[in-house]
Write a protein that holds these residues in place. Sequence first.
Motif, PDB file in Angstrom:
ATOM      1  N   TRP A  82     -21.154   8.274  12.670  1.00  0.00           N
ATOM      2  CA  TRP A  82     -22.018   7.460  11.782  1.00  0.00           C
ATOM      3  C   TRP A  82     -22.938   8.373  10.994  1.00  0.00           C
ATOM      4  CZ3 TRP A  82     -27.368   7.338  11.742  1.00  0.00           C
ATOM      5  CH2 TRP A  82     -27.978   6.326  10.980  1.00  0.00           C
ATOM      6  N   GLY A  83     -23.238   8.002   9.766  1.00  0.00           N
ATOM      7  CA  GLY A  83     -24.184   8.803   9.003  1.00  0.00           C
ATOM      8  C   GLY A  83     -24.623   8.118   7.729  1.00  0.00           C
ATOM      9  N   ALA A  84     -25.669   8.657   7.142  1.00  0.00           N
ATOM     10  CA  ALA A  84     -26.191   8.150   5.876  1.00  0.00           C
ATOM     11  C   ALA A  84     -25.375   8.744   4.732  1.00  0.00           C
ATOM     12  CB  ALA A  84     -27.661   8.510   5.721  1.00  0.00           C
ATOM     13  N   ALA A  85     -24.872   7.883   3.854  1.00  0.00           N
ATOM     14  CA  ALA A  85     -24.138   8.351   2.686  1.00  0.00           C
ATOM     15  C   ALA A  85     -25.079   8.812   1.589  1.00  0.00           C
ATOM     16  CB  ALA A  85     -23.232   7.235   2.168  1.00  0.00           C
ATOM     17  N   ASP A  86     -26.319   8.432   1.689  1.00  0.00           N
ATOM     18  CA  ASP A  86     -27.371   8.835   0.759  1.00  0.00           C
ATOM     19  C   ASP A  86     -28.579   9.252   1.576  1.00  0.00           C
ATOM     20  OD1 ASP A  86     -28.675   9.348  -1.589  1.00  0.00           O
ATOM     21  OD2 ASP A  86     -28.744   7.269  -2.282  1.00  0.00           O
ATOM     22  N   LYS A  87     -29.616   9.722   0.919  1.00  0.00           N
ATOM     23  CA  LYS A  87     -30.802  10.216   1.628  1.00  0.00           C
ATOM     24  C   LYS A  87     -31.876   9.141   1.721  1.00  0.00           C
ATOM     25  CE  LYS A  87     -29.880  14.896  -0.007  1.00  0.00           C
ATOM     26  NZ  LYS A  87     -30.328  15.999  -0.883  1.00  0.00           N
ATOM     27  N   PHE A  88     -32.570   9.130   2.874  1.00  0.00           N
ATOM     28  CA  PHE A  88     -33.759   8.301   3.026  1.00  0.00           C
ATOM     29  C   PHE A  88     -34.953   9.085   2.458  1.00  0.00           C
ATOM     30  CE2 PHE A  88     -30.986   6.939   6.519  1.00  0.00           C
ATOM     31  CZ  PHE A  88     -31.017   5.563   6.378  1.00  0.00           C
ATOM     32  N   GLY A  89     -35.683   8.474   1.556  1.00  0.00           N
ATOM     33  CA  GLY A  89     -36.874   9.114   0.995  1.00  0.00           C
ATOM     34  C   GLY A  89     -38.107   8.717   1.788  1.00  0.00           C
ATOM     35  N   ASN A  90     -38.847   9.712   2.259  1.00  0.00           N
ATOM     36  CA  ASN A  90     -40.033   9.449   3.085  1.00  0.00           C
ATOM     37  C   ASN A  90     -41.282   9.988   2.387  1.00  0.00           C
ATOM     38  OD1 ASN A  90     -37.704  10.467   5.315  1.00  0.00           O
ATOM     39  ND2 ASN A  90     -38.573   8.461   5.645  1.00  0.00           N
ATOM     40  N   ARG A  91     -42.210   9.099   2.088  1.00  0.00           N
ATOM     41  CA  ARG A  91     -43.497   9.505   1.512  1.00  0.00           C
ATOM     42  C   ARG A  91     -44.498   9.740   2.629  1.00  0.00           C
ATOM     43  NH1 ARG A  91     -44.118   4.535  -2.528  1.00  0.00           N
ATOM     44  NH2 ARG A  91     -43.398   3.544  -0.607  1.00  0.00           N
ATOM     45  N   VAL A  92     -45.226  10.808   2.522  1.00  0.00           N
ATOM     46  CA  VAL A  92     -46.210  11.188   3.543  1.00  0.00           C
ATOM     47  C   VAL A  92     -47.606  10.943   2.994  1.00  0.00           C
ATOM     48  CG1 VAL A  92     -47.003  13.009   5.082  1.00  0.00           C
ATOM     49  CG2 VAL A  92     -44.604  12.955   4.364  1.00  0.00           C
ATOM     50  N   ARG A  93     -48.373  10.135   3.719  1.00  0.00           N
ATOM     51  CA  ARG A  93     -49.721   9.774   3.282  1.00  0.00           C
ATOM     52  C   ARG A  93     -50.753  10.174   4.331  1.00  0.00           C
ATOM     53  NH1 ARG A  93     -49.092   5.860  -0.820  1.00  0.00           N
ATOM     54  NH2 ARG A  93     -46.984   4.951  -0.897  1.00  0.00           N
ATOM     55  N   THR A  94     -51.952  10.407   3.882  1.00  0.00           N
ATOM     56  CA  THR A  94     -53.121  10.589   4.740  1.00  0.00           C
ATOM     57  C   THR A  94     -54.155   9.551   4.304  1.00  0.00           C
ATOM     58  OG1 THR A  94     -54.294  12.148   3.303  1.00  0.00           O
ATOM     59  CG2 THR A  94     -52.638  13.067   4.810  1.00  0.00           C
TER      60      THR A  94
END
Length: 216
Positions: A82-94
């Motif tokens: 199993w795998g992601a065919a595209d990328k997950f975008g993760n925003r990092v906040r403080t």
Amino acid sequence: MKHFRQLTLAVVATLAIAPAFAQEITGPDTSGKKFAVVGGYTLAEPTKNPMIAGERTNVDGDGAATLSANYYITDNIAIEAWGAADKFGNRVRTPNGKVASVDTQPYALSGQYHFGNTQSIVRPFVGLGYFEANTDGEKAEPTGPLAGQHIGVETAKGAIATAGVDVNITPTWFARADVRYMHDTTGQPNVTVDGANVGKAELNPVTVGVGLGARF
């Protein structure tokens, strides 16, 4: 993430009632089918928000297309890639706002047990295996406290647990819903800023997905 919560509730409800349907409803006979492929869409949400450079961060989840391939050793036991065919975008906040973003692309190999038999229209399954989540696209916000600095995040590796359900439509086609949990067992990947270690990217995400599969 509102859509993540809604999809999670729907999938969890499906998994909760699936065993009863698996026992009571018969459907198309899938005996003799050894391979299956599934294309779907998955939402991923971190279960932990790591400390980076002494500050508690909040990492957003995202959605991406996913693919899986199954080989059935028996009617009940399968191996899944199993795998992601595209990328997950993760925003990092403080607390002071968005400071960076990073893309993740997990893939996994698992053993699965599928309940019921080849004439069950609803077949719950569980799985356990190993995953890696490649990271790239690390970028600092141009106006944030990390502006102009190089950010690096190591690959997450560890155990993945899966619970899902297949609903057989015909002997070939079926619908799938699943929940996966990825737990980094390596001590969490390092986060670096200009080469200096500033924290651990311990995210341990949960994913919730739906898809359409073909068996042959």
